[in-house]
Design a protein around this motif. Structure first.
Motif, short mmCIF file in Angstrom:
data_model
loop_
_atom_site.label_atom_id
_atom_site.label_comp_id
_atom_site.label_asym_id
_atom_site.label_seq_id
_atom_site.Cartn_x
_atom_site.Cartn_y
_atom_site.Cartn_z
N ALA A 124 91.21 103.90 72.24
CA ALA A 124 92.62 104.40 73.00
C ALA A 124 93.60 104.84 71.80
O ALA A 124 93.44 104.49 70.52
N PRO A 125 94.54 105.80 72.18
CA PRO A 125 95.41 106.33 71.16
C PRO A 125 96.12 105.22 70.31
O PRO A 125 96.86 104.45 71.13
N GLN A 147 100.50 108.22 68.94
CA GLN A 147 101.25 108.77 69.98
C GLN A 147 102.75 109.00 69.22
O GLN A 147 103.56 109.83 69.88
N ILE A 148 103.29 108.41 68.20
CA ILE A 148 104.50 108.88 67.57
C ILE A 148 104.33 110.27 66.72
O ILE A 148 105.14 110.78 66.91
N GLY A 149 103.13 110.31 66.12
CA GLY A 149 102.90 111.53 65.48
C GLY A 149 104.16 111.77 64.47
O GLY A 149 104.33 110.74 63.64
N ALA A 185 102.37 104.61 75.72
CA ALA A 185 103.32 104.48 74.87
C ALA A 185 104.00 105.89 74.75
O ALA A 185 105.12 106.12 74.24
N TYR A 186 103.17 107.04 75.05
CA TYR A 186 103.62 108.36 74.99
C TYR A 186 105.11 108.51 75.57
O TYR A 186 106.04 109.18 75.07
N ASP A 187 105.26 107.84 76.77
CA ASP A 187 106.52 108.07 77.69
C ASP A 187 107.66 107.45 76.80
O ASP A 187 108.59 108.08 76.70
#
Length: 322
Positions: A44-45, A50-52, A105-107
């Protein structure tokens, strides 16, 4: 695979149907208890992925969970967050048995950027190793920690929103009921994506979705049995474990619920929104035609997913403008 035992399911939206085969190897369909570890082990990412390159930080804290057992929460916020803002308390999905606090967590990263929100995501203990009431009680302990540390976290304690999808949506609903009944932290809203809230699996939609989609009836029964054991489907299940069993949904914060028309949770989620309205509450419900479980995260570029994500964010924006 197709549904061979239950009533005929509604069709999948064409763009989503075309995407499904690409996820076949990762899809928990007909999942039995002996397959839980297999799905837990799937990649999973990471939170870093996800923060990038966005100016967002993630800081871990070890806090007391249910019965004082240590657990971890992560606080996600803008690096330049400097004054009290809205708080989002996140509970991850995974059928009560899989995934971790960074699932979805992208959201949280997006909302930290857009709303300058401080997001807390909790590593609750999962079933079957930790059956009910441990998961929901861990989640409630994390919410209490967030509220009691709002000053240090630079969170406005009057503007904490609880957010979760799938099992996380069910645990969010259960945590909200606990907060209401224990007169605990006062929530500003609850955002429930396709919440998993009914262990009885008696609805039409729970029987329609078998062997198809992303999360089917067999997998759902496996998840609930892991959580509840022999109590699943009996009268000996609390409203905090399975919020669809609640007969009084008064006193809840403004609620957003969305769900696909072609998923197990459709009917229980529609009924939950209806029960909030019947109790004089504030709820917004979206049923996305032809959508399978978790569609907006799995296929975010599909037209229907873009519409669903926009509707969810618009509700959040309206709520935070009050």
């Amino acid at each position: 695979m197709s549904n061979t035992k239950g009533p005929k399911p509604p069709p999948f939206e064409p763009e989503l149907a075309a995407i499904l085969p690409a996820f076949a190897a990762y899809t928990p369909i007909n999942m039995t208890a002996d397959q839980i570890e297999k799905y837990r082990a799937m990649p999973a990412p990471s939170i870093s992925d996800q923060i990038g390159d966005q100016p967002v930080q993630c800081i871990d804290f070890t806090i007391p969970g249910y019965q004082g057992v240590d657990m971890v929460v992560s606080v996600i916020s803008r690096k330049d967050h400097s004054k009290p803002g809205p708080g989002i308390y996140h509970i991850h999905g995974g059928g009560m048995v899989m995934a971790d606090r960074f699932a979805g967590a992208y959201d949280l990263v997006a909302w930290a950027m857009k709303f300058d929100a401080v997001c807390v995501t909790v590593e609750y203990r999962r079933a079957p190793e930790n059956p009910d009431p441990i998961p929901v009680e861990d989640c409630y302990a994390g919410l209490e920690w967030m509220a009691s540390h709002s000053k240090e976290l630079l969170v406005n304690p009057e503007r904490i929103i609880i957010f979760g999808g799938s099992a996380g949506g069910g645990l969010s609903a259960g945590t909200t009921l606990l907060a209401r009944d224990r007169k605990g932290p006062k929530l500003f809203g609850q955002l429930l994506q396709c919440p998993m809230i009914d262990d009885r699996d008696e609805t039409v939609s729970s029987r329609q979705i078998q062997g198809i989609g992303i999360w089917d009836r067999i997998s759902n029964l496996t998840g609930w049995t892991a959580l509840l054991g022999a109590r699943r489907g009996t009268k000996n299940v609390s409203i905090y474990a399975a919020p669809a069993r609640a007969t009084d949904l008064s006193g809840l914060p403004p609620t957003f619920i969305d769900v696909g028309s072609a998923e197990v949770f459709r009917d229980e989620d529609v009924a939950y929104a209806s029960a909030i309205w019947a109790a004089g509450g504030d709820a917004e419900l979206h049923v996305w035609g032809g959508a399978f479980h978790g569609f907006s995260h799995i296929a975010p570029d599909a037209a229907i997913s873009r519409a669903a994500n926009a509707a969810r964010e618009a509700w959040l924006e309206r709520l935070l403008s009050r």
